[in-house]
Design a protein around this motif. Structure first.
Motif, PDB file in Angstrom:
ATOM      1  N   ARG A  26       8.273   8.622   5.980  1.00 37.07           N
ATOM      2  CA  ARG A  26       9.078   9.631   5.354  1.00 37.07           C
ATOM      3  C   ARG A  26       8.564  10.933   5.581  1.00 37.07           C
ATOM      4  O   ARG A  26       9.273  11.903   5.818  1.00 37.07           O
ATOM      5  CB  ARG A  26       9.180   9.530   3.938  1.00 37.07           C
ATOM      6  CG  ARG A  26       9.997   8.203   3.547  1.00 37.07           C
ATOM      7  CD  ARG A  26      10.312   8.277   1.983  1.00 37.07           C
ATOM      8  NE  ARG A  26      11.204   6.997   1.598  1.00 37.07           N
ATOM      9  CZ  ARG A  26      10.967   5.709   1.033  1.00 37.07           C
ATOM     10  NH1 ARG A  26       9.658   5.623   0.602  1.00 37.07           N
ATOM     11  NH2 ARG A  26      11.796   4.919   0.850  1.00 37.07           N
ATOM     12  N   ARG A  27       7.320  11.219   5.713  1.00 36.55           N
ATOM     13  CA  ARG A  27       6.705  12.330   5.999  1.00 36.55           C
ATOM     14  C   ARG A  27       7.016  12.602   7.434  1.00 36.55           C
ATOM     15  O   ARG A  27       7.229  13.942   7.728  1.00 36.55           O
ATOM     16  CB  ARG A  27       5.049  11.988   6.012  1.00 36.55           C
ATOM     17  CG  ARG A  27       4.408  13.447   6.538  1.00 36.55           C
ATOM     18  CD  ARG A  27       2.886  12.983   6.828  1.00 36.55           C
ATOM     19  NE  ARG A  27       2.068  12.237   5.514  1.00 36.55           N
ATOM     20  CZ  ARG A  27       1.675  13.118   4.439  1.00 36.55           C
ATOM     21  NH1 ARG A  27       1.871  14.341   4.220  1.00 36.55           N
ATOM     22  NH2 ARG A  27       1.315  12.498   3.316  1.00 36.55           N
ATOM     23  N   PHE A  28       7.290  11.966   8.341  1.00 37.88           N
ATOM     24  CA  PHE A  28       7.866  12.472   9.751  1.00 37.88           C
ATOM     25  C   PHE A  28       8.909  13.148   9.476  1.00 37.88           C
ATOM     26  O   PHE A  28       9.314  14.268  10.084  1.00 37.88           O
ATOM     27  CB  PHE A  28       7.588  11.081  10.976  1.00 37.88           C
ATOM     28  CG  PHE A  28       8.502  11.540  11.937  1.00 37.88           C
ATOM     29  CD1 PHE A  28       7.986  12.198  12.883  1.00 37.88           C
ATOM     30  CD2 PHE A  28       9.730  11.198  12.150  1.00 37.88           C
ATOM     31  CE1 PHE A  28       8.356  12.527  14.107  1.00 37.88           C
ATOM     32  CE2 PHE A  28      10.651  11.653  13.352  1.00 37.88           C
ATOM     33  CZ  PHE A  28       9.832  12.223  14.210  1.00 37.88           C
TER      34      PHE A  28
ATOM     35  N   ALA B 182       7.740  -1.454   6.459  1.00 39.56           N
ATOM     36  CA  ALA B 182       7.286  -0.558   5.582  1.00 39.56           C
ATOM     37  C   ALA B 182       8.256  -0.529   4.269  1.00 39.56           C
ATOM     38  O   ALA B 182       7.372  -0.450   3.034  1.00 39.56           O
ATOM     39  CB  ALA B 182       7.711   0.951   6.219  1.00 39.56           C
ATOM     40  N   ILE B 183       9.322  -0.967   4.456  1.00 44.27           N
ATOM     41  CA  ILE B 183      10.272  -0.971   2.870  1.00 44.27           C
ATOM     42  C   ILE B 183       9.764  -2.156   2.044  1.00 44.27           C
ATOM     43  O   ILE B 183       9.684  -2.172   0.964  1.00 44.27           O
ATOM     44  CB  ILE B 183      11.509  -0.943   3.360  1.00 44.27           C
ATOM     45  CG1 ILE B 183      12.213  -0.629   1.955  1.00 44.27           C
ATOM     46  CG2 ILE B 183      12.060  -2.296   3.559  1.00 44.27           C
ATOM     47  CD1 ILE B 183      12.110   0.750   1.520  1.00 44.27           C
TER      48      ILE B 183
ATOM     49  N   ASP C 130       0.767  -1.194   0.219  1.00 45.60           N
ATOM     50  CA  ASP C 130       0.024   0.063  -0.008  1.00 45.60           C
ATOM     51  C   ASP C 130       0.930   1.116   0.049  1.00 45.60           C
ATOM     52  O   ASP C 130       0.434   2.288  -0.275  1.00 45.60           O
ATOM     53  CB  ASP C 130      -1.206   0.079   1.167  1.00 45.60           C
ATOM     54  CG  ASP C 130      -0.363  -0.011   2.411  1.00 45.60           C
ATOM     55  OD1 ASP C 130       0.912   0.034   2.408  1.00 45.60           O
ATOM     56  OD2 ASP C 130      -0.919  -0.378   3.546  1.00 45.60           O
ATOM     57  N   GLY C 131       1.994   1.210   0.304  1.00 44.07           N
ATOM     58  CA  GLY C 131       2.826   2.282   0.300  1.00 44.07           C
ATOM     59  C   GLY C 131       2.788   3.304   1.453  1.00 44.07           C
ATOM     60  O   GLY C 131       3.605   4.168   1.667  1.00 44.07           O
ATOM     61  N   LYS C 132       1.738   3.037   2.295  1.00 41.44           N
ATOM     62  CA  LYS C 132       1.279   3.914   3.184  1.00 41.44           C
ATOM     63  C   LYS C 132       2.161   4.248   4.582  1.00 41.44           C
ATOM     64  O   LYS C 132       2.390   5.216   4.773  1.00 41.44           O
ATOM     65  CB  LYS C 132      -0.078   3.715   3.736  1.00 41.44           C
ATOM     66  CG  LYS C 132      -1.156   4.147   2.857  1.00 41.44           C
ATOM     67  CD  LYS C 132      -2.496   3.761   3.430  1.00 41.44           C
ATOM     68  CE  LYS C 132      -3.497   3.787   2.168  1.00 41.44           C
ATOM     69  NZ  LYS C 132      -4.806   3.340   2.502  1.00 41.44           N
ATOM     70  N   LYS C 133       2.848   2.867   4.920  1.00 42.29           N
ATOM     71  CA  LYS C 133       3.580   2.923   5.780  1.00 42.29           C
ATOM     72  C   LYS C 133       4.942   3.551   5.673  1.00 42.29           C
ATOM     73  O   LYS C 133       5.503   4.692   6.635  1.00 42.29           O
ATOM     74  CB  LYS C 133       3.952   1.418   6.215  1.00 42.29           C
ATOM     75  CG  LYS C 133       3.038   0.852   7.290  1.00 42.29           C
ATOM     76  CD  LYS C 133       3.398  -0.753   7.647  1.00 42.29           C
ATOM     77  CE  LYS C 133       2.356  -1.342   8.525  1.00 42.29           C
ATOM     78  NZ  LYS C 133       2.628  -2.637   8.758  1.00 42.29           N
TER      79      LYS C 133
ATOM     80  N   GLU D 227       6.324   2.725  16.938  1.00 44.08           N
ATOM     81  CA  GLU D 227       6.327   3.795  15.748  1.00 44.08           C
ATOM     82  C   GLU D 227       6.443   3.245  14.624  1.00 44.08           C
ATOM     83  O   GLU D 227       6.922   4.216  13.671  1.00 44.08           O
ATOM     84  CB  GLU D 227       7.366   4.981  16.251  1.00 44.08           C
ATOM     85  CG  GLU D 227       6.631   5.501  17.718  1.00 44.08           C
ATOM     86  CD  GLU D 227       7.528   6.787  18.271  1.00 44.08           C
ATOM     87  OE1 GLU D 227       7.344   7.902  18.031  1.00 44.08           O
ATOM     88  OE2 GLU D 227       9.021   6.593  18.324  1.00 44.08           O
ATOM     89  N   GLY D 228       6.289   2.118  14.319  1.00 45.31           N
ATOM     90  CA  GLY D 228       6.487   1.291  12.859  1.00 45.31           C
ATOM     91  C   GLY D 228       7.720   0.789  12.915  1.00 45.31           C
ATOM     92  O   GLY D 228       8.736   1.151  13.582  1.00 45.31           O
TER      93      GLY D 228
END
Lengths: 249, 384
Positions: free
Chosen positions: A52-54, B367-368, A44-47, B361-362
């Motif tokens: 990166r947004r943070f 994520a990658i 989903d690319g959301k994580k 916090e993830g």
């Protein structure tokens, strides 16, 4: 076994490039059949975006510009004295070009050593050609250093744009410094540098024009013309090389 | 080629020397050399690094051995330099990282199959599945951030797919300690296996700690931080399987033997003749160091080195793809470690609490690699 430098870029003898999947017909098929995703994590690319947004939101800048060191001197030598943000923007970009030209001088020194040891090719550069460009890169560095001093800036400062020009150019020195690369492969790295340099001068001239720095515009235009010539020369050598290489094969 | 470590004395320590040019030799070719040449270079750098680390600790805690340690360590340092500098300058830190994970997978898999102690074989399989997952995560990073195919480095020897998910590998310290082998009962192969894998993992940890901050992308920086943490756990695990009651000189002697065994394995498997000559030289030097330390062992401990060393060296480490074994081992992905035990267990409360906090916090490894399926030529090559 290390690939010998002649003929350039083409496998010789028993050496073989083993990086492609075609180099391992049986194992390659097994690689493809094994490839699956982590079932627990859908695409989903959301994580990734959220992480990166943070950092994009929280990070400070790479660094800042120092205040001019000699405002008095600046007023004397630059006709249309600049202050505040305008001066800062101009100084940052002049410093960027200065850093680039200084590194460029060293890149040409590296290729001169390569040229001296490995020789040239039909339609390739002579040592004089390369020295000529090296000397002009050096002159541009000296001129920009003087310009910074006239603007009241400390030319030894690494400004943010100068820093990033160094990061952008990191691969160029890797290619030129590697004793395994050929003269043509080194010239290709220089072509990348020259194209970026040419674009950098054009941006700098436009900025100086916007700021009404007519003296600087004149000075920069001369350097820009020389950079156009460098790009044409390096591109021409590379064209001769690839054309000859294709004929040989 | 057979090797008799009691008769083959190699090059005497006094004659082991280098010039700067000898230390910095042309690198292997990233494009043309076999992937296992890179695997050997990465592992042997780790073996030498461990020897340096060990001899510094020994010198700091043994007044009378300081000079002997300094002499051997100087040569080891230069051997490490020569080996590590065989890595080529066109190989990026991430590409070298892919090589590190290939070492961890292929060498650990080879060791796990030969390990005579079933408990320790289980420990190796447990660690293997975690490094196997790291390869998948780093491959996703390489593809999605740099647009490059990890298989250019792996050369189709190692599968790219999830193992035990990195995000669940985080454990409390007490769940990373294992039972050590018994120095009096363990086979020599058990001791050499443990030293080899511990050295490799320690170097992997140190490498990630060095190159991690050189990356710009925040997820890359986090991923190196996350996987370096697992490598710290792995060093904890693998050093804990070695009997802490071995004497300093016993440990030193075993390490010299391990270096001999490893370089010999490299000589036996290397297909690049120039690199093979380097391995042979390193082997001859290590034999000289082994005999130097064996003499020291006799003088100081008044014991026969044959009490510690194997009569004959175990078979060399095979440098071939262990794909089938690794795939069979994937059945153990659900295994967990609680204190010294590994199996179908529930995580301890301490591990669960630690992991939940670390991932709160993830987790960058998730994520990658979200939905990542390796494709020849990168996942973009499969996109229309």
């Amino acid at each position: 076994m290390i690939q010998k430098k002649k003929p350039e870029g083409v496998s010789v003898g028993q050496q073989m490039n083993r990086t492609g999947i075609g180099a391992s017909p049986k194992d390659g098929k097994k690689m493809v059949e094994a490839a699956v995703a982590d079932e627990a994590a859908p695409v989903d690319g959301k994580k990734a975006t959220s992480m990166r947004r943070f950092y994009l939101e929280e990070s400070d800048a790479i660094g800042t510009m120092p205040p001019p060191t000699t405002v008095k001197g600046a007023a004397k030598t630059v006709k249309e004295a600049l202050t505040g943000t305008k001066a800062t923007v101009l100084i940052d970009k002049v410093a960027e070009r200065m850093a680039f030209e200084r590194t460029g001088t060293r890149l040409y020194e590296a290729i001169l050593t390569k040229h001296e040891v490995l020789g040239s090719f039909d339609g390739g550069p002579s040592a004089e050609d390369l020295k000529h460009i090296r000397d002009e890169e050096f002159e541009h560095f000296v001129m920009l250093k003087k310009t910074l001093e006239e603007l009241g800036a400390d030319p030894t400062v690494m400004t943010p744009s100068a820093d990033l020009a160094g990061v952008e150019g990191m691969g160029l020195g890797q290619v030129l410094g590697d004793p395994r690369t050929t003269l043509a492969q080194g010239l290709h790295a220089l072509l990348v540098a020259e194209v970026a340099d040419k674009a950098g001068w054009e941006l700098l001239i436009a900025l100086a024009q916007d700021l009404g720095q007519t003296q600087l515009v004149e000075r920069f235009r001369k350097a820009d013309a020389q950079e156009h010539e460098h790009t044409r020369m390096v591109g021409g050598w590379l064209a001769a090389h690839t054309s000859a290489a294709a004929k040989v094969v | 080629m057979s090797l008799d470590i009691f008769k083959d004395r190699g090059v005497p320590l006094d004659e082991q020397r280098f010039t700067w040019r000898e230390l910095v030799q042309p690198p292997y070719s990233k494009l043309d050399d076999d992937a296992f040449t890179r695997v050997r270079v990465i592992l042997m750098n780790g073996i030498e690094s461990e020897q340096n680390r060990f001899l510094h600790a020994l010198a700091r805690l043994n007044r009378d051995l300081r000079l002997a340690a300094a002499r051997v360590r100087r040569v080891d340092h230069h051997q490490q330099t020569l080996v590590n500098w065989l890595n080529p300058p066109d190989q990026s830190a991430l590409e070298t990282t892919i090589g590190f994970e290939q070492v961890a997978i292929e060498v650990t898999a080879a060791v796990a199959q030969k390990e005579p102690d079933e408990y320790l074989a289980q420990v190796y399989r447990f660690g293997l599945l975690e490094d196997f997952d790291h390869l998948y995560r780093y491959s996703a990073l390489m593809d999605r951030v740099e647009g490059k195919d990890a298989n250019n480095i792996l050369q189709s020897y190692s599968d790219i797919r999830p193992g035990r998910p990195t995000a669940v590998e985080h454990r409390a310290p007490e769940d990373d300690l294992r039972r050590p082998y018994d120095r009096k009962k363990a086979s020599p192969l058990t001791k050499l296996n443990a030293l080899t894998i511990m050295a490799g993992e320690n170097q992997t940890h140190d490498y990630y700690m060095t190159v991690g901050p050189t990356f710009a992308d925040p997820i890359a920086r986090q991923l190196y931080a996350e996987i370096a943490s697992i490598e710290e756990q792995h060093v904890t695990q693998y050093e804990s399987i070695i009997d802490p009651d071995e004497t300093w000189l016993e440990k030193w002697l075993l390490r010299e033997c391990n270096e001999v065994w490893n370089y010999w394995s490299c000589v036996e498997s290397e297909d690049d003749p120039r690199i093979q000559r380097i391995w042979q030289r390193m082997l001859d030097y290590e034999l000289g160091q082994l005999h130097f330390v064996a003499d020291l062992f006799k003088q100081v401990e008044r014991r026969d080195p044959a009490e510690v060393l194997p009569q004959t060296l175990p078979d060399p480490i095979p440098y071939v793809s262990q794909r089938d074994f690794v795939r069979a081992t994937l059945a153990e992905v659900p295994f967990r470690a609680v204190k010294e035990e590994i199996g179908q267990l529930q995580d301890s409360a301490a591990t669960t609490a630690y992991r939940q906090h670390m991932n709160s916090e993830g987790a960058p490894s998730e994520a990658i690699a979200a939905g990542y399926v390796w494709q020849p030529g990168t996942e973009l090559a499969a996109r229309r």
